[in-house]
Scaffold this motif. Sequence first.
Motif, PDB file in Angstrom:
ATOM      1  N   UNK A  64       0.825  -1.196   0.000  1.00  0.00           N
ATOM      2  CA  UNK A  64       0.000   0.000   0.000  1.00  0.00           C
ATOM      3  C   UNK A  64       0.866   1.255   0.000  1.00  0.00           C
ATOM      4  N   UNK A  65       1.931   1.260   0.804  1.00  0.00           N
ATOM      5  CA  UNK A  65       2.814   2.423   0.852  1.00  0.00           C
ATOM      6  C   UNK A  65       3.493   2.653  -0.486  1.00  0.00           C
ATOM      7  N   UNK A  66       3.866   1.566  -1.162  1.00  0.00           N
ATOM      8  CA  UNK A  66       4.498   1.700  -2.477  1.00  0.00           C
ATOM      9  C   UNK A  66       3.514   2.280  -3.499  1.00  0.00           C
ATOM     10  N   UNK A  67       2.239   1.905  -3.392  1.00  0.00           N
ATOM     11  CA  UNK A  67       1.232   2.475  -4.289  1.00  0.00           C
ATOM     12  C   UNK A  67       1.093   3.984  -4.058  1.00  0.00           C
ATOM     13  N   UNK A  68       1.045   4.380  -2.794  1.00  0.00           N
ATOM     14  CA  UNK A  68       0.949   5.805  -2.482  1.00  0.00           C
ATOM     15  C   UNK A  68       2.202   6.551  -2.957  1.00  0.00           C
ATOM     16  N   UNK A  69       3.366   5.958  -2.693  1.00  0.00           N
ATOM     17  CA  UNK A  69       4.618   6.601  -3.101  1.00  0.00           C
ATOM     18  C   UNK A  69       4.689   6.722  -4.623  1.00  0.00           C
ATOM     19  N   UNK A  70       4.238   5.678  -5.325  1.00  0.00           N
ATOM     20  CA  UNK A  70       4.242   5.717  -6.783  1.00  0.00           C
ATOM     21  C   UNK A  70       3.301   6.787  -7.320  1.00  0.00           C
ATOM     22  N   UNK A  71       2.110   6.896  -6.719  1.00  0.00           N
ATOM     23  CA  UNK A  71       1.151   7.925  -7.147  1.00  0.00           C
ATOM     24  C   UNK A  71       1.712   9.319  -6.893  1.00  0.00           C
ATOM     25  N   UNK A  72       2.376   9.505  -5.753  1.00  0.00           N
ATOM     26  CA  UNK A  72       2.977  10.803  -5.452  1.00  0.00           C
ATOM     27  C   UNK A  72       4.109  11.141  -6.398  1.00  0.00           C
ATOM     28  N   UNK A  73       4.932  10.151  -6.716  1.00  0.00           N
ATOM     29  CA  UNK A  73       6.063  10.371  -7.616  1.00  0.00           C
ATOM     30  C   UNK A  73       5.601  10.687  -9.033  1.00  0.00           C
ATOM     31  N   UNK A  74       4.686   9.858  -9.564  1.00  0.00           N
ATOM     32  CA  UNK A  74       4.253  10.020 -10.953  1.00  0.00           C
ATOM     33  C   UNK A  74       3.297  11.206 -11.125  1.00  0.00           C
ATOM     34  N   UNK A  75       2.296  11.331 -10.240  1.00  0.00           N
ATOM     35  CA  UNK A  75       1.280  12.360 -10.407  1.00  0.00           C
ATOM     36  C   UNK A  75       1.689  13.722  -9.890  1.00  0.00           C
ATOM     37  N   UNK A  76       2.723  13.767  -9.060  1.00  0.00           N
ATOM     38  CA  UNK A  76       3.180  15.032  -8.511  1.00  0.00           C
ATOM     39  C   UNK A  76       4.525  15.440  -9.061  1.00  0.00           C
ATOM     40  N   UNK A  77       5.576  14.844  -8.517  1.00  0.00           N
ATOM     41  CA  UNK A  77       6.939  15.262  -8.842  1.00  0.00           C
ATOM     42  C   UNK A  77       7.267  15.149 -10.325  1.00  0.00           C
ATOM     43  N   UNK A  78       7.181  13.945 -10.874  1.00  0.00           N
ATOM     44  CA  UNK A  78       7.612  13.742 -12.257  1.00  0.00           C
ATOM     45  C   UNK A  78       6.701  14.459 -13.250  1.00  0.00           C
ATOM     46  N   UNK A  79       5.391  14.448 -12.988  1.00  0.00           N
ATOM     47  CA  UNK A  79       4.475  15.090 -13.930  1.00  0.00           C
ATOM     48  C   UNK A  79       4.757  16.581 -14.038  1.00  0.00           C
ATOM     49  N   UNK A  80       4.834  17.279 -12.909  1.00  0.00           N
ATOM     50  CA  UNK A  80       5.003  18.729 -12.956  1.00  0.00           C
ATOM     51  C   UNK A  80       6.396  19.130 -13.435  1.00  0.00           C
ATOM     52  N   UNK A  81       7.420  18.369 -13.053  1.00  0.00           N
ATOM     53  CA  UNK A  81       8.766  18.691 -13.520  1.00  0.00           C
ATOM     54  C   UNK A  81       8.894  18.519 -15.029  1.00  0.00           C
ATOM     55  N   UNK A  82       8.433  17.387 -15.538  1.00  0.00           N
ATOM     56  CA  UNK A  82       8.572  17.126 -16.978  1.00  0.00           C
ATOM     57  C   UNK A  82       7.715  18.082 -17.795  1.00  0.00           C
ATOM     58  N   UNK A  83       6.535  18.427 -17.309  1.00  0.00           N
ATOM     59  CA  UNK A  83       5.678  19.366 -18.035  1.00  0.00           C
ATOM     60  C   UNK A  83       6.307  20.762 -18.067  1.00  0.00           C
ATOM     61  N   UNK A  84       6.784  21.234 -16.928  1.00  0.00           N
ATOM     62  CA  UNK A  84       7.362  22.577 -16.874  1.00  0.00           C
ATOM     63  C   UNK A  84       8.622  22.683 -17.729  1.00  0.00           C
TER      64      UNK A  84
END
Length: 297
Positions: A64-84
């Motif tokens: 469960x923690x890995x799912x949350x961490x993955x969602x945070x990484x992909x939907x937050x950090x990586x998405x906004x960095x790569x888009x910007x």
Amino acid sequence: MHTTLGCYAIAVAIITVWSTTFVSTKVLLRSLSPEEIMFCRHILAYLALLAAYPHRHRSSGIREELLFAGAGLFGGTLYFLTENYALKFSMASNVGLLMATAPMLTVLVARFLNANEPFNRQLAVGCGIAFLGVFLVIFNGHFVLKLHPLGDLLAVVAALTWAFYSILVKQIGNRYNGIYITRKIFFYSIVTMLPFLAFGDFRCDFGRLRDPEILLNLLFLGVVASSLCFLVWSKIIWKIGPVAVNNFIYLEPFITMLAAWWLLDEQLTPIAVTGGIVILAGVYISTQAVHKRPRSV
């Protein structure tokens, strides 16, 4: 949100909000770096969600923690960095077009991960039609597609990270309070972005927040566009699935075009209007397709 039609209406409302965030981001880029905007936006979103629901739940385990961490990484950090950074290294038209591949990539990722999401000929046709409409709206009769390899690649990566985020949110499910789930995803977004801040253009100069223009735009991005919209978007994913929800991303350039016409008095051309109609047709076909029994293309 109790009916499919209600979910579609809310999805359109969220896309409308997200279509206006580019204005706030452009204003903030005069004073803040992309990393600073991303960090402040996520901190404000987390604090708003914490204030709304300060309770904690016991984790069910490492998966469960890995799912949350993955969602945070992909939907937050990586998405906004790569888009910007895609916008920094490539043309806005290129980025807009390539980001519109997110619904199609969601279908492919869901199929690859065997996420029990529909995949049939009608869905493929609807995606293709909507993507054609996006092309017409973005280029609007002035076809200038110059390749910027790094920026264009980052735009595709951003679309792909959103696809993975959507699937992960579906797998997390709604076993807890929705505010708590969204808050925990934002927590992991903040944690995973810290290494990027260490090497990026980030300054701990919070005195700039005294500027009303900066503060109000950050509050809009953090509280409205992030905490509220991400929360409701997750609820819709749980209700009708990531493939059906992400189809509405095709509407973003169309809604942006209408907003520019209404608020900025920009001209609506026949090609752009045609593109908008084509997008609506594609989204309609795609949303109808997700209710059919899956079969191979």
